[in-house]
Design a protein around this motif. Structure first.
Motif, PDB file in Angstrom:
ATOM      1  N   THR A  24      -3.779  -1.625   5.741  1.00 38.00           N
ATOM      2  CA  THR A  24      -4.506  -2.857   5.444  1.00 38.00           C
ATOM      3  C   THR A  24      -5.586  -2.580   4.389  1.00 38.00           C
ATOM      4  O   THR A  24      -6.065  -1.437   4.295  1.00 38.00           O
ATOM      5  N   ARG A  25      -5.833  -3.647   3.584  1.00 40.98           N
ATOM      6  CA  ARG A  25      -5.204  -4.949   3.679  1.00 40.98           C
ATOM      7  C   ARG A  25      -4.028  -5.078   2.725  1.00 40.98           C
ATOM      8  O   ARG A  25      -3.098  -5.829   2.955  1.00 40.98           O
ATOM      9  N   GLY A  26      -4.068  -4.310   1.618  1.00 43.63           N
ATOM     10  CA  GLY A  26      -3.067  -4.481   0.557  1.00 43.63           C
ATOM     11  C   GLY A  26      -1.628  -4.288   0.998  1.00 43.63           C
ATOM     12  O   GLY A  26      -0.709  -4.884   0.425  1.00 43.63           O
TER      13      GLY A  26
ATOM     14  N   ASP B 122       2.109   0.727   1.778  1.00 44.31           N
ATOM     15  CA  ASP B 122       0.897   0.266   1.089  1.00 44.31           C
ATOM     16  C   ASP B 122       1.323  -0.439  -0.196  1.00 44.31           C
ATOM     17  O   ASP B 122       2.463  -0.286  -0.646  1.00 44.31           O
ATOM     18  N   ASP B 123       0.380  -1.195  -0.786  1.00 36.27           N
ATOM     19  CA  ASP B 123       0.731  -1.874  -2.043  1.00 36.27           C
ATOM     20  C   ASP B 123       0.777  -0.884  -3.198  1.00 36.27           C
ATOM     21  O   ASP B 123       1.692  -0.916  -4.011  1.00 36.27           O
TER      22      ASP B 123
HETATM   23 MG   LIG Z   1      -5.490  -0.836   0.387  1.00 35.33          MG
END
Ligand SMILES: [Mg+2]
Ligand SMILES: O=P(O)(O)OC[C@H]1O[C@H](OP(=O)(O)OP(=O)(O)O)[C@H](O)[C@@H]1O
Ligand SMILES: Nc1nc2[nH]cnc2c(=O)[nH]1
Length: 161
Positions: free
Chosen positions: A37-39, A92-93
């Motif tokens: 989190t959050r991406g 993850d992003d």
């Molecule tokens: Mg992140």
């Protein structure tokens, strides 16, 4: 400091997340997914749908930062259900410096770590990613941006010498 920007639209993000899911298929099934989190939350939701995975955990790593330096990264939400990461997929992003990924990998050494975008410094910490982004480029995610009115060129004031 980033000198360029790369804007990612919702459509592009969805396509990239689906492509990541497709590339993860040979390693599936996973017992569960851990979203960073959050991406990582939205990419994790898209990938969970594609991989038909219903057990979703999360980890939150926060690095408090002042203007010059980054503090020690701290895990403020532990992914308890994921144990040592065995059978789990971490999403993850992006990875930039790789600091977040390093902390996550230390906590979940047996998990597979995947993300959508990777900058050169963080790349070695990922097992899988979709697009490489130059180190000096700041990725603007759809949740970071809003459409803005831009006046036509013809209406711009002409600079006087
Ligand atoms: Mg992140
Ligand atoms: O490789 P690094 O240099 O550690 O950077 C990558 C991390 O930075 C961003 O998260 P951020 O900590 O900004 O928080 P957020 O996901 O809550 O926006 C991004 O979502 C990654 O998790
Ligand atoms: N939105 C965004 N967050 C980041 N955190 C670390 N690098 C980046 C980046 O390029 N874009």
């Amino acid at each position: 400091m980033a000198t360029n920007y790369a804007t990612v639209t919702w459509d592009q993000l969805h396509r990239d997340a689906r492509l990541l899911a497709e590339n993860l298929m040979p390693r599936a099934p996973f017992r569960g997914i851990v979203a960073v989190t959050r991406g990582g939350l939205i990419p994790a939701a898209i990938i969970a749908r594609e991989l038909d995975c219903r057990l979703i955990e999360s980890i939150s790593v926060v690095t408090y930062q002042n203007e010059e330096e980054r503090g020690e990264p701290t895990i403020i939400k532990d992914p308890e259900a994921a144990g040592d990461g065995e059978g789990f997929l971490v999403i993850d992003d992006l990875v930039d410096s790789g600091i977040t990924a390093q902390v996550v990998r230390r906590r979940l050494p047996k998990a597979v770590f995947a993300c959508l975008y990777a900058k050169p410094s963080g790349k070695p910490l990922t097992d899988l990613f979709v697009v490489e982004v130059p180190q000096d480029t700041w990725v603007l995610f759809p949740w970071d941006t809003a459409p803005l009115f831009v006046p036509p060129l013809a209406r711009k004031p002409v600079p006087t010498e």
